[in-house]
Design a protein around this motif. Structure first.
Motif, PDB file in Angstrom:
ATOM      1  N   PRO A   1      40.864  36.788  -7.776  1.00  0.00           N
ATOM      2  CA  PRO A   1      41.544  35.515  -8.018  1.00  0.00           C
ATOM      3  C   PRO A   1      40.973  34.387  -7.160  1.00  0.00           C
ATOM      4  CG  PRO A   1      43.127  37.297  -7.772  1.00  0.00           C
ATOM      5  CD  PRO A   1      41.798  37.858  -7.376  1.00  0.00           C
ATOM      6  N   ALA A   2      40.882  33.218  -7.742  1.00  0.00           N
ATOM      7  CA  ALA A   2      40.415  32.034  -7.020  1.00  0.00           C
ATOM      8  C   ALA A   2      41.609  31.155  -6.668  1.00  0.00           C
ATOM      9  CB  ALA A   2      39.426  31.247  -7.883  1.00  0.00           C
ATOM     10  N   PRO A   3      41.519  30.381  -5.594  1.00  0.00           N
ATOM     11  CA  PRO A   3      42.603  29.463  -5.259  1.00  0.00           C
ATOM     12  C   PRO A   3      42.791  28.406  -6.340  1.00  0.00           C
ATOM     13  CG  PRO A   3      41.070  29.731  -3.419  1.00  0.00           C
ATOM     14  CD  PRO A   3      40.427  30.352  -4.614  1.00  0.00           C
ATOM     15  N   ALA A   4      44.011  27.931  -6.481  1.00  0.00           N
ATOM     16  CA  ALA A   4      44.319  26.888  -7.468  1.00  0.00           C
ATOM     17  C   ALA A   4      44.015  25.529  -6.847  1.00  0.00           C
ATOM     18  CB  ALA A   4      45.782  26.970  -7.891  1.00  0.00           C
ATOM     19  N   LYS A   5      42.728  25.228  -6.722  1.00  0.00           N
ATOM     20  CA  LYS A   5      42.307  23.988  -6.083  1.00  0.00           C
ATOM     21  C   LYS A   5      41.467  23.148  -7.025  1.00  0.00           C
ATOM     22  CE  LYS A   5      42.297  25.107  -1.144  1.00  0.00           C
ATOM     23  NZ  LYS A   5      41.482  25.069   0.092  1.00  0.00           N
ATOM     24  N   GLY A   6      41.540  21.841  -6.840  1.00  0.00           N
ATOM     25  CA  GLY A   6      40.736  20.921  -7.630  1.00  0.00           C
ATOM     26  C   GLY A   6      40.132  19.839  -6.761  1.00  0.00           C
ATOM     27  N   LEU A   7      38.865  19.530  -6.998  1.00  0.00           N
ATOM     28  CA  LEU A   7      38.196  18.476  -6.247  1.00  0.00           C
ATOM     29  C   LEU A   7      38.721  17.118  -6.670  1.00  0.00           C
ATOM     30  CD1 LEU A   7      35.923  17.809  -4.212  1.00  0.00           C
ATOM     31  CD2 LEU A   7      34.386  17.626  -6.175  1.00  0.00           C
ATOM     32  N   ASN A   8      39.112  16.312  -5.710  1.00  0.00           N
ATOM     33  CA  ASN A   8      39.645  14.977  -5.956  1.00  0.00           C
ATOM     34  C   ASN A   8      38.588  13.960  -5.546  1.00  0.00           C
ATOM     35  OD1 ASN A   8      41.005  12.523  -5.936  1.00  0.00           O
ATOM     36  ND2 ASN A   8      42.881  13.359  -5.058  1.00  0.00           N
ATOM     37  N   TYR A   9      37.880  13.406  -6.521  1.00  0.00           N
ATOM     38  CA  TYR A   9      36.761  12.531  -6.171  1.00  0.00           C
ATOM     39  C   TYR A   9      37.199  11.255  -5.463  1.00  0.00           C
ATOM     40  CZ  TYR A   9      37.393   9.324 -10.215  1.00  0.00           C
ATOM     41  OH  TYR A   9      37.862   8.394 -11.112  1.00  0.00           O
ATOM     42  N   LEU A  10      38.465  10.905  -5.572  1.00  0.00           N
ATOM     43  CA  LEU A  10      38.951   9.727  -4.845  1.00  0.00           C
ATOM     44  C   LEU A  10      39.035   9.995  -3.341  1.00  0.00           C
ATOM     45  CD1 LEU A  10      41.828   8.572  -7.232  1.00  0.00           C
ATOM     46  CD2 LEU A  10      39.468   7.763  -7.161  1.00  0.00           C
TER      47      LEU A  10
ATOM     48  N   LEU B   1      40.217  18.604   2.731  1.00  0.00           N
ATOM     49  CA  LEU B   1      40.970  17.370   2.492  1.00  0.00           C
ATOM     50  C   LEU B   1      40.563  16.695   1.196  1.00  0.00           C
ATOM     51  CD1 LEU B   1      41.008  15.899   6.117  1.00  0.00           C
ATOM     52  CD2 LEU B   1      42.859  17.078   4.919  1.00  0.00           C
ATOM     53  N   ALA B   2      39.372  17.021   0.682  1.00  0.00           N
ATOM     54  CA  ALA B   2      38.893  16.423  -0.560  1.00  0.00           C
ATOM     55  C   ALA B   2      39.366  17.190  -1.791  1.00  0.00           C
ATOM     56  CB  ALA B   2      37.365  16.348  -0.551  1.00  0.00           C
ATOM     57  N   HIS B   3      40.113  18.264  -1.590  1.00  0.00           N
ATOM     58  CA  HIS B   3      40.624  19.062  -2.700  1.00  0.00           C
ATOM     59  C   HIS B   3      42.141  18.967  -2.787  1.00  0.00           C
ATOM     60  CE1 HIS B   3      36.626  20.856  -2.589  1.00  0.00           C
ATOM     61  NE2 HIS B   3      36.890  21.444  -3.743  1.00  0.00           N
ATOM     62  N   ASN B   4      42.652  19.037  -3.999  1.00  0.00           N
ATOM     63  CA  ASN B   4      44.081  19.178  -4.230  1.00  0.00           C
ATOM     64  C   ASN B   4      44.400  20.660  -4.383  1.00  0.00           C
ATOM     65  OD1 ASN B   4      44.322  16.427  -4.265  1.00  0.00           O
ATOM     66  ND2 ASN B   4      44.601  16.243  -6.475  1.00  0.00           N
ATOM     67  N   ASP B   5      45.434  21.095  -3.711  1.00  0.00           N
ATOM     68  CA  ASP B   5      45.888  22.475  -3.816  1.00  0.00           C
ATOM     69  C   ASP B   5      47.134  22.501  -4.693  1.00  0.00           C
ATOM     70  OD1 ASP B   5      46.802  25.056  -3.539  1.00  0.00           O
ATOM     71  OD2 ASP B   5      46.484  25.146  -1.366  1.00  0.00           O
ATOM     72  N   TYR B   6      47.001  23.076  -5.889  1.00  0.00           N
ATOM     73  CA  TYR B   6      48.104  23.065  -6.847  1.00  0.00           C
ATOM     74  C   TYR B   6      49.114  24.181  -6.612  1.00  0.00           C
ATOM     75  CZ  TYR B   6      44.963  19.830  -9.148  1.00  0.00           C
ATOM     76  OH  TYR B   6      44.146  18.769  -9.420  1.00  0.00           O
ATOM     77  N   SER B   7      48.900  24.947  -5.553  1.00  0.00           N
ATOM     78  CA  SER B   7      49.838  26.031  -5.250  1.00  0.00           C
ATOM     79  C   SER B   7      50.727  25.712  -4.059  1.00  0.00           C
ATOM     80  CB  SER B   7      49.062  27.327  -4.964  1.00  0.00           C
ATOM     81  OG  SER B   7      48.252  27.191  -3.803  1.00  0.00           O
ATOM     82  N   ALA B   8      50.593  24.511  -3.498  1.00  0.00           N
ATOM     83  CA  ALA B   8      51.353  24.165  -2.293  1.00  0.00           C
ATOM     84  C   ALA B   8      51.696  22.683  -2.299  1.00  0.00           C
ATOM     85  CB  ALA B   8      50.536  24.507  -1.033  1.00  0.00           C
TER      86      ALA B   8
END
Length: 415
Positions: free
Chosen positions: A137-146, A7-14
């Protein structure tokens, strides 16, 4: 635990599908569609974003890292992870291989290289190239510090015993006092997120007046304006970067350093609080055509972000008020906001340099375990901008070792 980190990550593929509080006038899908339709919305997808494409390709990834600890790195053979808002990682900006062996820095990297001699925090730094070969390949995810509030709160509850009674009391009293003072604006944010309207000018002015006593809102404020600039800019430089699959990170750097004179010494977004007139002036100086709609965007977008990153999905935002909200009520209804506030209060304690490892190492180990599971090199912040967070721990290897090649770098006209 992994669900919490998911839940703390953004998934840029979905499409976003997090559980949200009830009563919102806009869904995450509504905002996702709006952002996609902006001039640079295509850069939110891995097909249009060069950094995401590189991270998810499975091939070698090259990163620019600036350090002022070159001698220590040489003698120890280790790169040390940073901590803070974004958990333990080694920060870097993408490098694109060019014919002949040169590496072209992302526009954020070129900015840091150009500005490092004028910034106290970057002065005398040495550029390093980190080569990471993930092997798949790694998932297209980014940590969202908010969205780290729940993790901050759980870590505090687990490590609270290392605080003295006086320190613990100081932290909690300060949180309650700040919420009490900021309650009118916090309620206004929920009101806007549920479909209410507040005049843009009075909202921005109230926000600017509240941030000094509630610094966390400065982070939300800055992230919202930065998002607005990067997605809506149509300047020549922005178009050139977009053609390379890059968001224009120089926009938010200019915003930060223009808004706060000493930001080059201490990059603290809790000091970002321009009032309405100053906001329009800042945006207008960066790109005149964007000033007109800036305040309306901040009011609508920031209200939604605050509601969705502060309250639990069980809560209807129309039925909650921060007036007279005590710690028990916040822990039950707004635990994510409570965690963000406690995290920042602990960092203000005189003894924090001694406490820091107790709180931050626990979160770093959890983050590394999560990234190991998905084999991630996690992208920083809410949008896939130009900073990558390489996680030092890889499966079957000690988490304090960096499984990468590291080289000292020089600069040339080509890269």
């Amino acid at each position: 635990m992994h669900t919490e980190w998911d839940l703390a990550h953004n998934d840029y593929s979905a499409l976003p599908d997090r559980p949200l509080p009830a009563g919102l006038t806009d869904t995450e899908a509504d905002w996702h569609q709006r952002l996609e339709q902006t001039p640079n919305g295509h850069l939110l997808h891995k097909d249009g974003n060069a950094m995401l494409a590189s991270l998810t390709s499975g091939g070698p990834v090259h990163l620019l890292h600036l350090t002022r600890s070159l001698d220590a790195i040489r003698s120890s053979g280790h790169l040390l992870a940073s901590t803070g808002c974004l958990i333990g990682a080694v920060y870097g900006s993408p490098l694109t291989p060019l014919p002949g062996g040169a590496l072209r820095p992302h526009n954020l990297g070129s900015y840091l290289l150009d500005a490092r001699h004028g910034l106290a925090s970057r002065r005398d730094s040495t550029p390093l190239v980190i080569q990471v070969t993930p092997g798949r390949p790694a998932p297209a995810k980014g940590l969202n510090y908010l969205r780290l509030g729940g993790i901050h709160l759980r870590t505090y509850q687990a490590c609270r015993h290392v605080l003295t009674a006086a320190e613990d009391d100081q932290v909690l009293r300060s949180v309650v006092d700040r919420v009490c003072v900021a309650a009118p604006l916090l309620d206004k944010l929920l009101h806007n997120a549920s479909g209410g309207t507040t005049p843009d000018e009075s909202f921005i002015d109230a926000l600017a007046a509240t941030v000094p006593v509630f610094p966390y809102l400065g982070y939300l404020y800055f992230e919202t304006v930065a998002e607005y600039l990067m997605l809506h800019s149509t300047s020549r430089a922005t178009r050139e970067y977009a053609d390379r699959g890059e968001m224009n990170n120089r926009l938010y750097k200019e915003l930060a350093f223009s808004a706060v004179d000493s930001m080059g010494t201490l990059f603290d977004l809790g000091r970002f609080y321009p009032d309405h007139a100053r906001l329009l002036d800042l945006v207008g100086r960066i790109e005149p055509g964007l000033a007109t709609s800036a305040a309306d965007y901040v009011r609508r977008r920031m209200s939604h972000l605050f509601a969705t990153t502060s309250l639990t999905p069980r809560q209807d935002i129309r039925d909650f008020t921060f007036h007279a909200a005590d710690l028990g009520a916040m822990a039950e209804t707004a635990p994510h906001l409570l965690g963000q506030l406690i995290f920042r209060e602990i960092r203000l304690l005189d003894r924090y340099p001694q406490l820091y490892h107790c709180f931050e190492q626990a979160k770093a180990m959890q983050a590394w375990a999560y990234w190991n599971r998905g084999h991630l090199d996690a992208v920083q912040r809410r949008q896939p901008q130009g900073r990558d967070r390489h996680q030092p721990g890889l499966p079957q290897r000690p988490v304090h070792r960096l499984d990468s090649g590291v080289m000292q770098a020089g600069t040339s006209p080509t890269g």
